[in-house]
Scaffold this motif. Structure first.
Motif, PDB file in Angstrom:
ATOM      1  N   GLU A  47     -11.561  11.919  -1.590  1.00 35.47           N
ATOM      2  CA  GLU A  47     -13.039  11.782  -2.304  1.00 35.47           C
ATOM      3  C   GLU A  47     -14.182  11.200  -0.663  1.00 35.47           C
ATOM      4  OE1 GLU A  47     -12.529   9.665  -5.529  1.00 35.47           O
ATOM      5  OE2 GLU A  47     -11.436  10.769  -6.831  1.00 35.47           O
ATOM      6  N   PHE A  48     -13.241  10.989  -0.269  1.00 35.83           N
ATOM      7  CA  PHE A  48     -13.937   9.859   0.916  1.00 35.83           C
ATOM      8  C   PHE A  48     -13.652  10.156   2.053  1.00 35.83           C
ATOM      9  CE2 PHE A  48     -14.938   5.896   3.316  1.00 35.83           C
ATOM     10  CZ  PHE A  48     -16.640   6.106   2.976  1.00 35.83           C
ATOM     11  N   PRO A  49     -13.999  11.215   3.456  1.00 35.62           N
ATOM     12  CA  PRO A  49     -13.375  11.368   4.046  1.00 35.62           C
ATOM     13  C   PRO A  49     -13.289  10.753   5.474  1.00 35.62           C
ATOM     14  CG  PRO A  49     -15.226  12.315   4.096  1.00 35.62           C
ATOM     15  CD  PRO A  49     -15.150  11.568   3.060  1.00 35.62           C
ATOM     16  N   LEU A  50     -12.815   9.526   5.149  1.00 32.04           N
ATOM     17  CA  LEU A  50     -12.834   8.062   6.576  1.00 32.04           C
ATOM     18  C   LEU A  50     -11.822   8.663   7.473  1.00 32.04           C
ATOM     19  CD1 LEU A  50     -14.216   5.281   6.893  1.00 32.04           C
ATOM     20  CD2 LEU A  50     -12.058   3.801   6.360  1.00 32.04           C
ATOM     21  N   ILE A  51     -10.770   8.397   7.086  1.00 31.24           N
ATOM     22  CA  ILE A  51      -9.841   8.980   8.324  1.00 31.24           C
ATOM     23  C   ILE A  51      -9.384  10.473   8.148  1.00 31.24           C
ATOM     24  CG2 ILE A  51      -8.465   6.837   7.884  1.00 31.24           C
ATOM     25  CD1 ILE A  51      -6.322   7.949   6.405  1.00 31.24           C
ATOM     26  N   GLY A  52     -10.165  11.038   8.359  1.00 31.59           N
ATOM     27  CA  GLY A  52      -9.664  12.576   8.303  1.00 31.59           C
ATOM     28  C   GLY A  52      -7.943  13.171   7.656  1.00 31.59           C
ATOM     29  N   LYS A  53      -8.039  15.058   7.912  1.00 26.61           N
ATOM     30  CA  LYS A  53      -7.333  15.699   6.692  1.00 26.61           C
ATOM     31  C   LYS A  53      -5.696  14.941   6.998  1.00 26.61           C
ATOM     32  CE  LYS A  53     -10.165  20.076   6.918  1.00 26.61           C
ATOM     33  NZ  LYS A  53     -10.430  21.015   7.145  1.00 26.61           N
ATOM     34  N   PRO A  54      -4.542  15.301   6.093  1.00 26.54           N
ATOM     35  CA  PRO A  54      -3.336  14.862   6.343  1.00 26.54           C
ATOM     36  C   PRO A  54      -2.562  15.737   6.941  1.00 26.54           C
ATOM     37  CG  PRO A  54      -4.101  15.514   3.732  1.00 26.54           C
ATOM     38  CD  PRO A  54      -5.142  14.972   4.813  1.00 26.54           C
ATOM     39  N   PRO A  55      -1.879  15.227   7.739  1.00 28.88           N
ATOM     40  CA  PRO A  55      -0.757  14.214   7.098  1.00 28.88           C
ATOM     41  C   PRO A  55      -1.432  12.970   7.788  1.00 28.88           C
ATOM     42  CG  PRO A  55       0.333  15.344   9.463  1.00 28.88           C
ATOM     43  CD  PRO A  55      -0.800  16.157   8.908  1.00 28.88           C
ATOM     44  N   PHE A  56      -1.086  11.660   6.986  1.00 25.87           N
ATOM     45  CA  PHE A  56      -1.758  10.787   7.289  1.00 25.87           C
ATOM     46  C   PHE A  56      -0.621   9.768   6.564  1.00 25.87           C
ATOM     47  CE2 PHE A  56      -5.600  12.238   4.999  1.00 25.87           C
ATOM     48  CZ  PHE A  56      -4.821  11.450   3.780  1.00 25.87           C
ATOM     49  N   VAL A  57      -0.944   8.456   6.975  1.00 28.60           N
ATOM     50  CA  VAL A  57      -0.268   6.887   6.192  1.00 28.60           C
ATOM     51  C   VAL A  57      -1.163   6.392   6.274  1.00 28.60           C
ATOM     52  CG1 VAL A  57       1.569   5.216   6.869  1.00 28.60           C
ATOM     53  CG2 VAL A  57       2.124   7.620   7.456  1.00 28.60           C
ATOM     54  N   LEU A  58      -1.785   6.051   4.177  1.00 22.90           N
ATOM     55  CA  LEU A  58      -2.368   5.531   4.356  1.00 22.90           C
ATOM     56  C   LEU A  58      -2.302   3.604   4.376  1.00 22.90           C
ATOM     57  CD1 LEU A  58      -3.450   6.454   0.910  1.00 22.90           C
ATOM     58  CD2 LEU A  58      -4.848   7.321   2.857  1.00 22.90           C
ATOM     59  N   GLY A  59      -2.965   2.530   4.253  1.00 21.93           N
ATOM     60  CA  GLY A  59      -2.876   1.188   4.070  1.00 21.93           C
ATOM     61  C   GLY A  59      -3.498   0.201   5.606  1.00 21.93           C
ATOM     62  N   TRP A  60      -4.186  -1.016   4.351  1.00 25.63           N
ATOM     63  CA  TRP A  60      -4.043  -1.830   5.754  1.00 25.63           C
ATOM     64  C   TRP A  60      -3.527  -3.210   5.828  1.00 25.63           C
ATOM     65  CZ3 TRP A  60      -7.489   2.434   4.356  1.00 25.63           C
ATOM     66  CH2 TRP A  60      -7.811   3.299   4.980  1.00 25.63           C
ATOM     67  N   ASP A  61      -3.866  -3.439   4.184  1.00 26.96           N
ATOM     68  CA  ASP A  61      -3.765  -4.928   3.628  1.00 26.96           C
ATOM     69  C   ASP A  61      -1.737  -5.390   3.914  1.00 26.96           C
ATOM     70  OD1 ASP A  61      -5.541  -5.339   3.260  1.00 26.96           O
ATOM     71  OD2 ASP A  61      -5.656  -5.698   0.658  1.00 26.96           O
ATOM     72  N   ILE A  62      -1.698  -5.869   4.661  1.00 33.86           N
ATOM     73  CA  ILE A  62      -0.802  -5.960   4.855  1.00 33.86           C
ATOM     74  C   ILE A  62      -0.048  -7.760   5.146  1.00 33.86           C
ATOM     75  CG2 ILE A  62       0.352  -4.108   6.030  1.00 33.86           C
ATOM     76  CD1 ILE A  62       0.649  -5.881   8.583  1.00 33.86           C
ATOM     77  N   SER A  63       1.474  -8.430   5.052  1.00 40.55           N
ATOM     78  CA  SER A  63       1.765  -9.984   4.867  1.00 40.55           C
ATOM     79  C   SER A  63       3.604  -9.392   5.490  1.00 40.55           C
ATOM     80  CB  SER A  63       1.604 -10.658   3.743  1.00 40.55           C
ATOM     81  OG  SER A  63       2.860 -11.995   4.015  1.00 40.55           O
ATOM     82  N   LEU A  77      -9.929   2.134  -2.532  1.00 40.66           N
ATOM     83  CA  LEU A  77     -10.308   3.772  -1.783  1.00 40.66           C
ATOM     84  C   LEU A  77      -9.403   3.900  -1.264  1.00 40.66           C
ATOM     85  CD1 LEU A  77     -11.668   3.919   1.109  1.00 40.66           C
ATOM     86  CD2 LEU A  77     -11.672   2.023   2.315  1.00 40.66           C
ATOM     87  N   GLU A  78      -8.586   2.995  -1.434  1.00 37.15           N
ATOM     88  CA  GLU A  78      -6.634   4.534  -0.800  1.00 37.15           C
ATOM     89  C   GLU A  78      -6.426   5.358  -1.755  1.00 37.15           C
ATOM     90  OE1 GLU A  78      -4.129   0.981  -0.320  1.00 37.15           O
ATOM     91  OE2 GLU A  78      -5.720   0.082   1.305  1.00 37.15           O
ATOM     92  N   ALA A  79      -7.149   4.980  -3.057  1.00 35.74           N
ATOM     93  CA  ALA A  79      -7.184   6.403  -4.185  1.00 35.74           C
ATOM     94  C   ALA A  79      -7.260   7.154  -3.497  1.00 35.74           C
ATOM     95  CB  ALA A  79      -6.823   5.911  -5.426  1.00 35.74           C
ATOM     96  N   ARG A  80      -8.968   7.038  -3.433  1.00 38.91           N
ATOM     97  CA  ARG A  80      -9.988   8.139  -2.789  1.00 38.91           C
ATOM     98  C   ARG A  80      -9.683   8.966  -1.592  1.00 38.91           C
ATOM     99  NH1 ARG A  80     -15.905   5.554  -2.519  1.00 38.91           N
ATOM    100  NH2 ARG A  80     -15.780   7.778  -2.600  1.00 38.91           N
ATOM    101  N   LEU A  81      -9.180   7.837  -0.728  1.00 38.88           N
ATOM    102  CA  LEU A  81      -8.794   8.475   0.802  1.00 38.88           C
ATOM    103  C   LEU A  81      -7.816  10.009   0.492  1.00 38.88           C
ATOM    104  CD1 LEU A  81      -8.749   5.655   3.128  1.00 38.88           C
ATOM    105  CD2 LEU A  81     -10.806   7.759   2.821  1.00 38.88           C
ATOM    106  N   ARG A  82      -6.720   9.442  -0.173  1.00 40.99           N
ATOM    107  CA  ARG A  82      -5.143   9.827  -0.706  1.00 40.99           C
ATOM    108  C   ARG A  82      -6.226  11.043  -1.200  1.00 40.99           C
ATOM    109  NH1 ARG A  82      -4.211   8.292  -5.810  1.00 40.99           N
ATOM    110  NH2 ARG A  82      -5.246  10.456  -6.583  1.00 40.99           N
ATOM    111  N   ALA A  83      -7.097  11.086  -2.735  1.00 44.32           N
ATOM    112  CA  ALA A  83      -7.455  12.571  -3.570  1.00 44.32           C
ATOM    113  C   ALA A  83      -8.729  13.635  -2.730  1.00 44.32           C
ATOM    114  CB  ALA A  83      -8.029  12.064  -4.131  1.00 44.32           C
TER     115      ALA A  83
END
Length: 308
Positions: free
Chosen positions: A50-66, A42-48
């Motif tokens: 292809e999927f306008p989930l979080i609006g237009k850049p600038p933004f920082v991607l990512g959700w999975d963390i440890s 999904l993050e590759a699609r957002l970067r490109a």
């Protein structure tokens, strides 16, 4: 702290490491010093774009963390606790960063049996599979389950969860992934490059679709009367949902949600030796563009992870 941001939509080259102010937790939140970041298609699609989930850049991607709790504005955790999770999805968590603020309820303690790399790879794919099979699908012992894309991130975890529930698991995968998905517990493997699953599978109780395209539509004929399709990629297809209803079948879309109860369920399976998340490759934080080139190529075996 360092973050990976992008000023424009485009290919992996738009991802840039920059300095940014460190976030501060509000009450009920924690600041996590990140050790590893799981990457998702999904993050590759957002970067490109292809999927306008979080609006237009600038933004920082990512959700999975440890990582390790550094500040805690909650009674649930203390500084020094090792935690992992999927903060805030589908809102921006800005997890491609050295530090992330998360609601405490979106994290759980990392077990000693999981490395930070493995833990960071688990939340998005694990929660998608769990919510699709356990919460929505209500899979039970001796059910026949078809997992599309068994060699991918969601798929290989879903096979293991379905097996832990006592199901007979069929999966689609290319010939090069047969040994991998059999190692995950698949009882039957259909090489989708050589065999049409729609012609070779019948009497399935639940189909989990992680592929998209016409896969959900073509799965209609493999289900038994009253069977259930759960799709992670065609959840908003109202016309297809109507076709399933007209055929006496169930149609559900899964949009993954933060869920500490399900995360603890995944941890229990890990500690029982019934679930492992496969990491195909790790990349240093600075090589995020290289990791995204692999994401763009598809056909991954499990997950990719950034390390700090």
């Amino acid at each position: 702290m360092r973050v990976i941001t992008q000023q424009t939509l485009g290919g992996p080259e738009v991802l840039t490491v920059v300095d940014a102010p460190e976030p501060q937790p509000l009450p009920t939140e924690v600041l996590v010093r990140v050790k590893a970041i799981g990457l998702n298609p999904l993050e590759a699609r957002l970067r490109a774009g292809e999927f306008p989930l979080i609006g237009k850049p600038p933004f920082v991607l990512g959700w999975d963390i440890s990582g390790v709790v550094e500040q805690a504005q909650t009674w649930r955790f203390r500084p020094g606790d090792e935690v992992f999770g999927m903060p805030l999805f589908p809102r921006m968590a800005s997890a491609y960063a050295e530090a992330v603020v998360s609601p405490a309820l979106h994290l759980v303690r990392k077990p000693a049996s999981l490395s930070h790399v493995e833990a960071s790879a688990l939340p998005v794919v694990g929660l998608t599979a769990w919510q699709g099979l356990v919460d929505l699908g209500e899979v039970k012992e001796d059910d026949r389950v078809l997992v599309h894309g068994g060699g991918g991130g969601v798929g290989h975890v879903a096979i293991q969860i379905a097996k832990a529930l006592g199901a007979h698991v069929i999966t689609t995968a290319g010939a090069s992934k047969r040994e991998f998905v059999e190692g995950c517990g698949a009882d039957e493997v259909i090489d989708y490059t050589a065999v049409d699953f729609a012609e070779s599978v019948r009497d399935v109780d639940l189909v989990l679709d992680t592929i998209g395209g016409d896969t959900a539509e073509r799965s209609l004929g493999v289900l038994r009367p009253g069977g259930h399709l759960v799709t992670a990629v065609a959840e908003e297809d109202a016309a297809l949902a109507a076709r399933y209803a007209a055929a006496g079948l169930r149609f559900s879309g899964i949009g993954v949600e933060p869920d500490p109860v399900a995360l603890r369920g995944l941890v229990d399976l890990v500690e029982q030796g019934r679930l492992r998340v496969h990491v195909q490759e790790t990349f240093p934080f600075e090589r995020v563009a290289d990791a995204h080139r692999l994401l763009d190529g598809g056909h991954l075996r499990g997950k990719l992870v950034l390390t700090l």
